[in-house]
Design a protein around this motif. Structure first.
Motif, PDB file in Angstrom:
ATOM      1  N   VAL A  50     -17.210  -5.943  17.026  1.00 17.68           N
ATOM      2  CA  VAL A  50     -15.793  -6.303  17.070  1.00 17.68           C
ATOM      3  C   VAL A  50     -15.245  -6.316  15.652  1.00 17.68           C
ATOM      4  O   VAL A  50     -15.898  -6.784  14.723  1.00 17.68           O
ATOM      5  CB  VAL A  50     -15.622  -7.682  17.732  1.00 17.68           C
ATOM      6  CG1 VAL A  50     -14.178  -8.156  17.621  1.00 17.68           C
ATOM      7  CG2 VAL A  50     -16.058  -7.622  19.191  1.00 17.68           C
ATOM      8  N   GLY A  51     -14.033  -5.779  15.519  1.00 15.86           N
ATOM      9  CA  GLY A  51     -13.371  -5.829  14.227  1.00 15.86           C
ATOM     10  C   GLY A  51     -11.894  -6.028  14.431  1.00 15.86           C
ATOM     11  O   GLY A  51     -11.433  -6.211  15.563  1.00 15.86           O
ATOM     12  N   SER A  52     -11.145  -6.008  13.342  1.00  8.99           N
ATOM     13  CA  SER A  52      -9.696  -6.051  13.517  1.00  8.99           C
ATOM     14  C   SER A  52      -9.048  -5.175  12.464  1.00  8.99           C
ATOM     15  O   SER A  52      -9.578  -4.992  11.369  1.00  8.99           O
ATOM     16  CB  SER A  52      -9.170  -7.490  13.426  1.00  8.99           C
ATOM     17  OG  SER A  52      -9.361  -8.003  12.120  1.00  8.99           O
ATOM     18  N   PHE A  67     -10.417  -4.937  17.834  1.00  6.47           N
ATOM     19  CA  PHE A  67     -10.947  -3.748  18.512  1.00  6.47           C
ATOM     20  C   PHE A  67     -12.461  -3.869  18.620  1.00  6.47           C
ATOM     21  O   PHE A  67     -13.073  -4.733  17.983  1.00  6.47           O
ATOM     22  CB  PHE A  67     -10.568  -2.467  17.744  1.00  6.47           C
ATOM     23  CG  PHE A  67     -11.203  -2.365  16.371  1.00  6.47           C
ATOM     24  CD1 PHE A  67     -12.521  -1.917  16.225  1.00  6.47           C
ATOM     25  CD2 PHE A  67     -10.500  -2.723  15.218  1.00  6.47           C
ATOM     26  CE1 PHE A  67     -13.091  -1.826  14.966  1.00  6.47           C
ATOM     27  CE2 PHE A  67     -11.076  -2.637  13.961  1.00  6.47           C
ATOM     28  CZ  PHE A  67     -12.386  -2.191  13.833  1.00  6.47           C
TER      29      PHE A  67
END
Lengths: 119, 850
Positions: A78-80, A86
């Motif tokens: 998971v990242g942003s 996202f």
């Protein structure tokens, strides 16, 4: 071990809305490590990837990576970007917006998004 | 063998003890033939084999002993009877005997003719006068040296390879030297007109006088001694001595006399196994007419023939009996201090081929490449600067990765010579998965854009490094959208500020817009790796668990259908039969596909995530531990079997490989690390293609670093030589920690070393000479790693909390994932991909059986 998880007294059961509009219980919210996902099996055979962000918000999208067909999105990172979370597919690293299911690397591809609630 | 048996000891007679003859003897010894056969060597010259190629070095101070090719004690050790100064006079093939000049008669079972060649002396008047010489043996040199003491001028007949060697020798003896060459240029066999011209200028500048395009008509004499030469163009040259070096002819007289088949223009006819028309008689080296109809005057093909004949005589049945079918005539040498090289189709004889020529008369540099109409490099000539020979010869037969003109232009001529991606042509295919050209990539600004617009880099991903180099240099050197720092800067920040969590690092040192966010798929594993190398903790706990790529998260390698592969560590590739059986049993019981890896271990494919703990329970119980095939960490230290078993080995390479693999197992790095240890210079472990490779020497170990295989192969560089065990380990400790500290994300040691300012010299300064005063700290960090190491799989199995993640479904822990299915392939399994194209699996559990 120190943990960022919620204490048991405040933990909720996460539920996902299935195709027949019923809410399917998935797991205790505390099972989710912030920034990682788990996979859940719905009664109709579909697989859902469930994630919890750093802020505590929970997201659910289809588990199937449309580029490879493998049921693996729950195992991505998971990242942003620009504040939007996202997940990056663990196979070929395409990114999918957790709120909309849209692929950030290919406009023509998207995955289903599932309503999720804590109860 | 008991005394009462009358078993026949076979006898092998070798006629001729030159370089090729000696190689033949060594080959026999290697194969153990010397232990079971009587070996007789008849040598015409008064001394054993010497290095004829280096003959001229006699004049630069080498003694005949220096040139010897025979290791002291070799003949005694192998019981070989060597008769020097006693050439073979005749062969009786019916009786199978050889008679030497001394009158000795030797019966043979196998006879090997290695008589070499003799210098060709043109039949001109006066050729036998006092002061006429040939240039072939040490005795010739001694005679030339003696005669030159009373001479002031010398002439060499022949401007080929040997002729120029001889001219160099005369020049070195202080004579005014002339070279007479019948062909219109020097070295007509090796170089073309342009190369000959460049050579001519350089040689004339040294003070030699060259006469090309003219023959020798007569040697002029007075009182039986040389006074000059008459040339065919009518001119005369006054000279005190003449050296004939106009080519060589095979010495086949012995073979002719005993009725063996010889070629029309000389040479003892042999087949691919170097057998003459009599199967008991072999011919090797310059006296042989090979099965491809050529007589080879170079030593390398001679060596090949020697090995072939030895293998046949040894009755070897292995792959070493490959047969001699012809040889590459590429050569690189230094003549009179001038580099000369030619390779492949140097003269451009192929139909429709084209030349690319660079010529600089001022510096005497000439380079020509011969290219086919399709751009395939066919051959070339290099004079004056043969630096690129090592690169060009292997490229022969391929389309070079850069345009031919860039291969011949000197450095600094306006175009980069290095075979970097920037020098690739526009239509070069960069991504072969999606057939994307360099031109198409040039239309994009960033890697993300390239992937989106062209799909390049989204297949196997091996071209991503090249794509990154093709894109305009990003103004922002930051790791990703979340950090404006590079990986090595983040390493320093985390180390000096003792930051131990990703969130803390992101919130304190991330870009403003990223602070408080999730990070991304680039920085999370990178920081996870940094924290793991600094803290050595279990990598699956707490926040760390969210940073790792899925492979690290599940301690296994995800494959294309979402199943995993399992690789237990097999240090150094050494394994007991019992452990092998356990691996086989586990694979059989769980229905896994098994394959031997390139790193000398065994990969087990097709495990569902929920099967991993049960598989590893069996493996850990049998004494296995994680092989870290999933991590950016040490993979394997490959080894050859070494001194313990191998007759060539000089150190115990297996023991060292195991020691190193156990020392560095689990070490987190910017990218994976591979290593190998070879027990001798034969390099069977391929150590020079590894991040750190070790090759045994008689005195210890040589350490090579920065090697790579894969998409961009690179030979490792020698960092230090003849190290003791302790010195070796200490140097590797420093090297690895310095790499971990300063490399970029996903940067292998090879690219890191290429990028490192100051390159190998700087690396040596830092890790060998401790120029930055870092070494104590680097060693301490490695010591901490070694002390803290624990097997991740054993730790995982010990902890029910950690085991909880190994389920396919959080809400159905006992249900296997129905999309992970397999079909048969060559008696094993392979992923069933058809099920993945269906979009979803419609049944929950019924498809789950396997």
């Amino acid at each position: 071990m120190t943990t960022t998880l919620s204490s048991p007294t405040t933990t909720k059961t996460l539920e996902i809305r299935s195709s027949d509009d019923s809410w399917v219980p998935v797991c205790e919210e505390s099972r989710l490590t912030p920034g990682r996902g788990v996979a859940a099996l719905l009664p109709d055979g579909r697989q859902v990837a469930v994630f919890r962000g750093r802020s505590g918000r929970v997201y659910a999208i289809d588990n199937r990576d449309p580029f490879t067909g493998a049921q693996v999105l729950s195992r991505g990172l998971v990242g942003s970007v620009d504040g939007r979370p996202f997940v990056a597919s663990p196979l070929l690293k395409q990114r999918f917006d957790l709120e909309t299911g849209r692929c950030l690397d290919d406009d023509e591809v998207a995955v289903a998004v599932y309503p999720v609630r804590g109860k | 063998m008991s005394a009462d048996m009358t078993a026949h000891t076979p006898t092998i007679v070798l006629v001729g003890h030159g370089m090729v003859g000696q190689r033949f003897l060594e080959s026999l010894a290697d194969r153990g033939v010397t232990e079971r056969a009587r070996i007789v060597v008849l040598c015409e010259e008064p001394r054993p084999a010497y290095d004829r190629v280096q003959l001229t070095s006699y004049f630069s101070g080498k003694t005949p002993d220096d040139l010897s090719m025979v290791e002291a004690g070799f003949m005694e050790k192998h019981g070989i009877e060597l008769y020097v100064g006693d050439p073979a006079e005749s062969v009786d093939r019916e009786a199978r005997t050889v008679t030497a000049r001394s009158g000795q008669v030797f019966a043979y079972d196998s006879l090997v003719l290695a008589t070499g060649s003799y210098p060709f002396v043109p039949p001109v008047p006066g050729k036998d006068a006092r002061g006429c010489f040939v240039y072939r043996t040490i005795e010739d040199l001694l005679a030339i040296e003696e005669y030159a003491k009373t001479a002031t001028t010398g002439a060499v007949v022949g401007g080929g390879l040997l002729g120029l060697e001889a001219a160099g020798a005369l020049k070195g003896l202080g004579l005014d030297t002339h070279v007479v060459e019948f062909a219109p240029r020097l070295m007509p066999v090796q170089v073309d007109e342009g190369g000959g011209a460049a050579l001519l200028r350089t040689i004339e500048r040294m003070g030699l006088t060259v006469h090309t395009g003219t023959g020798t008509q007569e040697v002029v004499t007075a009182d039986g001694a040389v006074t000059g030469m008459k040339l065919s163009d009518g001119s005369e040259v006054a000279t005190d001595m003449v050296v004939f070096s106009a080519g060589v002819r095979p010495r086949d007289q012995l073979a002719r006399d005993c009725g063996l088949t010889v070629g029309e223009r000389g040479g003892i006819a042999v087949d691919e196994l170097c057998r003459t028309s009599d199967p008991a008689v072999f011919a090797i080296g310059e006296c042989a007419l090979a099965s491809d109809g050529r007589v080879y005057g170079l030593v390398a093909p001679g060596y090949e023939m020697a090995q072939t004949a030895a293998a046949v005589i040894a009755d070897a049945t292995d792959e070493t009996v490959s047969g001699f079918t012809g040889a590459d005539m590429s050569t690189k040498l230094k003549l009179l201090g001038v580099d000369v090289a030619s390779f492949g189709d140097a003269h451009g004889t192929a139909e429709g081929c084209l030349d690319v020529v660079y010529s600089d008369s001022r510096s005497g540099v000439y380079k020509k490449l011969v290219i086919s109409g399709e751009g395939v490099l066919l051959g070339g000539v290099l004079v004056g600067d043969a630096e690129q020979y090592g690169l060009l010869r292997p490229l022969t037969g391929t389309v070079p990765p850069v345009s031919p003109e860039q291969l011949v232009l000197p450095a600094g001529a306006g175009a980069p010579v290095a075979l970097g991606p920037s020098s690739l042509p526009d239509d070069a295919v960069i991504c072969s998965c999606h057939n994307v050209t360099k031109h198409a990539i040039g239309q994009c600004e960033s890697l993300a854009e390239v992937k989106k617009c062209t799909k390049a880099g989204t297949g196997c991903g091996s071209c991503v490094k090249v794509i990154e180099k093709l894109l305009p240099a990003p103004k922002d050197k930051g790791l990703c959208g979340c950090f404006s720092y590079t990986r090595s800067e983040l390493y320093e920040i985390a180390r000096t500020l003792r930051i131990t969590s990703f969130a803390a690092l992101l919130d304190s040192h991330g870009r403003d817009a990223a602070k408080g966010g999730e990070g991304c798929e680039v920085c999370k594993p990178t920081v996870g790796s940094i924290l793991a190398s600094l803290n050595n903790g279990y990598i699956l706990d707490g926040e760390q668990a969210s940073l790792q790529d899925t492979n690290d998260h599940f301690l296994a390698n995800m494959q294309r259908n979402g199943s995993y592969s399992v690789v237990p560590r097999i240090p150094g590739g050494e394994i007991t039969p019992d452990k092998l059986i356990v691996i086989g049993e586990v694979a059989r019981d769980f229905g896994l596909y098994t394959k031997i890896t390139g790193g000398q271990r065994i990969d087990l494919f097709g495990a569902r995530v929920d099967q991993l703990p049960a598989i590893w329970t069996r493996l850990v119980d049998a004494g296995f531990e994680s092989g870290h095939a999933y991590g950016k960490s040490l993979r394997t230290v490959k080894s050859c079997v070494g001194q313990t078993w191998c007759r060539y080995g000089v150190q115990d390479s297996v023991k060292m490989a195991i020691q190193l693999e156990l020392r560095y197992r689990g070490l987190r790095a910017p990218h994976k690390l591979k290593s190998a240890v070879s027990g001798c210079a034969r390099e069977c472990a391929e150590a020079q293609s590894k991040d750190f490779g070790i090759i045994a020497t008689a005195n210890g170990w040589n350490l090579y670093v920065g090697g790579n295989g894969g998409a961009t192969p690179r030979h490792a560089d020698l960092l230090a030589q003849d190290l003791s065990d302790a010195e070796l380990v200490r140097l590797i400790d420093r090297f690895l920690m310095f790499y971990i500290r300063t490399a970029d994300r996903l940067e292998r040691t090879s690219t890191w070393l290429e990028r490192l300012e100051g390159g190998l010299d700087h690396l040596k300064d830092v890790v060998v000479h401790d120029s930055l005063g870092l070494c104590d700290e680097l060693e301490a960090l490695m010591a901490a790693h070694v002390d803290d190491y624990q097997d991740e799989w054993a730790q995982t199995l010990d902890d029910p909390e950690r085991l909880r993640r190994f389920v396919s479904f959080v809400n159905a822990p006992d249900a296997p994932d129905p999309s992970v299915r397999f079909v048969p392939e060559r008696d094993q399994i392979k992923p069933d991909l058809t099920i993945l194209t269906l979009g979803r699996t419609n049944s929950t559990l019924e498809g789950a059986s396997r």
